[in-house]
Design an enzyme around this catalytic site. Sequence first.
Site, short mmCIF file in Angstrom:
data_model
loop_
_atom_site.label_atom_id
_atom_site.label_comp_id
_atom_site.label_asym_id
_atom_site.label_seq_id
_atom_site.Cartn_x
_atom_site.Cartn_y
_atom_site.Cartn_z
N CYS A 284 -27.45 -49.73 -0.19
CA CYS A 284 -27.46 -48.29 -0.43
C CYS A 284 -28.88 -47.75 -0.65
CB CYS A 284 -26.56 -47.92 -1.61
SG CYS A 284 -26.86 -48.87 -3.12
N ASP B 49 -24.17 -39.42 -0.40
CA ASP B 49 -23.77 -40.78 -0.80
C ASP B 49 -23.94 -41.75 0.37
OD1 ASP B 49 -22.57 -43.04 -1.83
OD2 ASP B 49 -20.93 -41.94 -2.78
N HIS C 167 -22.95 -44.75 0.49
CA HIS C 167 -21.91 -45.78 0.47
C HIS C 167 -20.79 -45.51 1.48
CE1 HIS C 167 -23.84 -45.88 -3.54
NE2 HIS C 167 -23.72 -47.19 -3.40
#
Length: 672
Positions: free
Chosen positions: A499, A623, A625
């Site tokens: 990440c 994000d 992820h």
Amino acid sequence: MHSSSNLYRVACRISRERERENYKMERNVKEEKCVRVVCRKIITCKDPGIQWLIGSPFFPSFTIVSSFRCLHTQSHDPFSPDYTKESDDLRTLLLRGFIVIGALFVSNGNWEENAIKAAETSRTMRKFLFDDGGDVEMIGAAADLVSGDTHFFFCGPVKSQNLEAVSTVIYEDNPERFVWDIGCLLRCALTIKLPICIPMKRTSDAEEILSSAIDDVAAKFKDPRAAYVIEELNVTSDPDEVPQFVVLRSTDLDFEKNLSDFKLLRSVDESYADTKSCSYFCLKNTPSITLKGNADAIQVTILLNQSRNIPKSSAPIAEYFPASEPARLLVISFNLEVLCYASKDLPVASAVSKLIVPGLVDQLTTMKKAIMPSLLTQHHQLRPYHFFPPGILHPITAIYELSYGEMEIKQAEIRRSLHLRLGLPLDRPLLLIANSINFGVTKGIAGNNSMRNGPALLKDVHTEIPSIGVSGGMISLIEGSYEYYHYLQDGFDDSGWGCAYRSLQTIISWFRLQHYTSIEVPSHREIQQALVEIGDKEPYFVGSREWIGAIELSFVLDKLLGVSCKIINVRSGAELPEKCRELALHFETQGTPVMIGGGVLAYTLLGVDYSEASGDCAFLILDPHYTGNDDLKKIVNGGWCGWKKAVDSKGKNFFLHNKFYNLLLPQRPNMV
């Protein structure tokens, strides 16, 4: 009777003559009695000095299209140019098709005396550049050092004679249209690998040997076996459309005419009556250069017939020529790329012989001068780039030494000098390679189609997402564009550990899209290799699946981009709302994406919504992820990009209270 083709040429010639007459009638002024200022503003400065006034033989006489500062002077006298250094710089910087038509003295004193000196200075510069300055009328201009008032004078071809004050100065209302309605660009790119043998006992002969080899290359441009393919650089997306093109043999071109005689370029050359004009290859109703730096140009490609005419076919053979003494073989690469400006009326044959070929020879000579001092000790990677900086109406050319690296101090000094000469701001990287003009793809017989590496990534996925509402809040967002990098992208499995790498890739994409750098967004392995090279990690780290955090990201940004970072540490996720005022200031002043790392998670922060009165706030989170395909609706609806409260309506904490967090705030470079 005229043939149909002859009638067509006569009609075109009559049409062009009528257009020129109408052009003069519209302005209702005699060319020789006025100065026309096309550039928005002539560069002025608070320090005394000289500015070169730039025009073109394709414009009406005494038309100023730009001005460049004189940087090289003798003995620190601002009014005594070092003509050799200045002419070398101007020869590189100016596209063929633009010339020095005068000079401006910024000084106190008598207007007329300064104007005479300015005109004589520009005439001498013309002699260095084109060897035609002895019999032409020049503009002598003088500006007051305090008030900035400028007076223009015509100065005759003989020193101190025929000084005439300019009674009419015309300022063009639409300068871009003026430049690009009259003219267009021609581009010729050529890579040359030049092998030379330097005798080990006579290394002092290196300069003479290289000069001789370059002279041989220059002679090949005029070789009877040479041919020039002229074609459209950009055409429509229709794969069945055939681009306009023409092939000219070297024997069809007249290289014997004086290349410095710009009078030859002012009208249609009758010797090329059968040749297409440049307008034949120009895209219709399309500006030559867009505001984004993309350019349409007429492509010129050089071909050389290397085959010999022999009566009988035979197998190829290799001949061996032993060196008469021990020698060192050097293979020097020249990546030439010449950009020229020409009237649309000019026959392309004249454009090739008067602009393209002399431009190639000039560029070869400039590169030779650059590499000669360290020919035997340094591997040079010289490359020309063309730029269209704001405030300047025509492209300029710079030759960079790529072995320095863009962020190396020598390269920065070169760019700073160019900024000073062009009057550009010293806090914006306008002349980095990433800001160079992007030419379209040739689809003709001499070019190849280019393919984009990989699919296009989503950009600016946050733009349609409204804030979740902070009472009395003020939204502060990143400035500019970025690409969204996330897990499993490009078929690379980094789920569970990548990440921070993805956040770094998003940040670097921001610097690329804002033209602060031309490097490609690095892969995970390249990021790891960079950390090993600076000594932060051991060699085994390359190819591993180890996490990185804000500190490592700052190291990589510094190494690859020369970007410094500010790091904020908080002991708990509960303290992050306290940093919203500082984050808001960052987005308002720096505008770069922020990486937030805490525990084993990393996010990219794109903005904050903050109420100074209540302290309430929300964070715009991108994000990394996310593991799906690049479906914008799916990403937004799934909350992978969206506004997050530190504590949501259900009392759930977005940032963990039992984890510390580091915030990486990349600083916008204040640089050239």
